[in-house]
Design a protein around this motif. Sequence first.
Motif, short mmCIF file in Angstrom:
data_model
loop_
_atom_site.label_atom_id
_atom_site.label_comp_id
_atom_site.label_asym_id
_atom_site.label_seq_id
_atom_site.Cartn_x
_atom_site.Cartn_y
_atom_site.Cartn_z
N THR A 29 -24.78 -29.36 -1.56
CA THR A 29 -24.54 -29.24 -3.05
C THR A 29 -23.52 -30.30 -3.28
N GLU A 30 -23.34 -30.68 -4.58
CA GLU A 30 -22.59 -31.63 -4.87
C GLU A 30 -21.33 -31.30 -5.91
N GLU A 31 -20.94 -30.40 -5.39
CA GLU A 31 -19.49 -29.75 -6.46
C GLU A 31 -18.34 -29.38 -5.45
N VAL A 34 -14.56 -31.80 -8.53
CA VAL A 34 -15.28 -31.93 -9.87
C VAL A 34 -13.83 -31.97 -11.01
N LYS A 49 -16.94 -37.39 -16.71
CA LYS A 49 -17.14 -36.32 -15.93
C LYS A 49 -17.80 -36.90 -14.57
N LYS A 51 -18.24 -35.63 -10.39
CA LYS A 51 -18.50 -34.21 -9.34
C LYS A 51 -19.11 -35.04 -8.24
N TYR A 52 -18.77 -34.45 -7.05
CA TYR A 52 -19.45 -35.10 -5.77
C TYR A 52 -19.39 -34.00 -4.75
N GLY A 57 -22.78 -37.60 -5.06
CA GLY A 57 -22.57 -36.80 -6.47
C GLY A 57 -22.88 -37.74 -7.78
N GLY A 235 -14.71 -27.26 -6.28
CA GLY A 235 -15.86 -26.82 -7.15
C GLY A 235 -16.26 -25.87 -6.45
N SER A 237 -19.12 -25.75 -4.54
CA SER A 237 -19.49 -25.98 -3.27
C SER A 237 -18.43 -25.73 -2.08
#
Length: 285
Positions: A29-31, A34, A49, A51-52, A57, A235, A237
């Motif tokens: 996942t990509e959070e 964030v 915004k 997030k990665y 991301g 985040g 993740s």
Amino acid sequence: MVTLKRVYVFATCIISGIAGLFTIISLATEEWIVTDSAIWIGDPDVPNKIKYGLFEGTFTKRLPTTITLQISMTCLMKENVCAVLCAGSSDARYELLRRINDGTETSPDDDINCPAVSLVNSVPRRFSTRLHNNSTDTKKFINCGVWVSTIFFLVLSLFFGLISSAMSMYNVVTNPVQVFLSITGLYIYNGIAMGCCLMAMVLWGIMHIIITYHNIAIRPTLLGMMTSDKRASLGYSYWINIISVAFYFGSICILYTRQMILSKDPGYKIEKQVENASPDGLYLY
């Protein structure tokens, strides 16, 4: 005949497998980092915004139009620096990172060839941003060693978690003699998986406090066009790894509970005495 309490071992199989699944989710996942409030220098009314995750991301720019770009983790191993950048190709990303690191990047906007995830309207994609004089602490790159180590420990945690799950199922259907295949091995595998997951969280958490909390390490923040100072957070993740740690710890607790129950069983004690006297060292419980 002593009760084998195989249900406890089977529970360990399920729980360790679920813990490994959460690790996979964390990696995919990509959070990990964030923020929805990074602002352009000189225009604080336009939040952006970002997030990665550990690999890719998105960067949603809101000046002068709203566009979401795909960004990817890019690292220079020898320089020990990483940043989350976008460009037309991987080679272009590495070259961009090299220019930023060397201080030779002069283009105020170089994302015309970046892969776009979404575009709200037809306003041209080139933004009217300009470079600002960088302060001495503007360029805070992601530490490449920490990034590699985080991935390494998560993959190692996943490996031992899956080994624990497989060996638990093996112990449900048989009573292996070898330590690395037996219940003792399950303690070891779950302990290593839990420790590796904790180590990954500690490494990334410390780096976030020192670096990404102040600079989210994308092109605009590294060049001083945008600030994310004290606006970024960890985040889901990242935090989802706590579930994996808790599950591995839970597996160890279940195995210990099983051991305590067996130790109070008179039949278990008798069979342990027979086992210790047995020349071939076979497990009889």
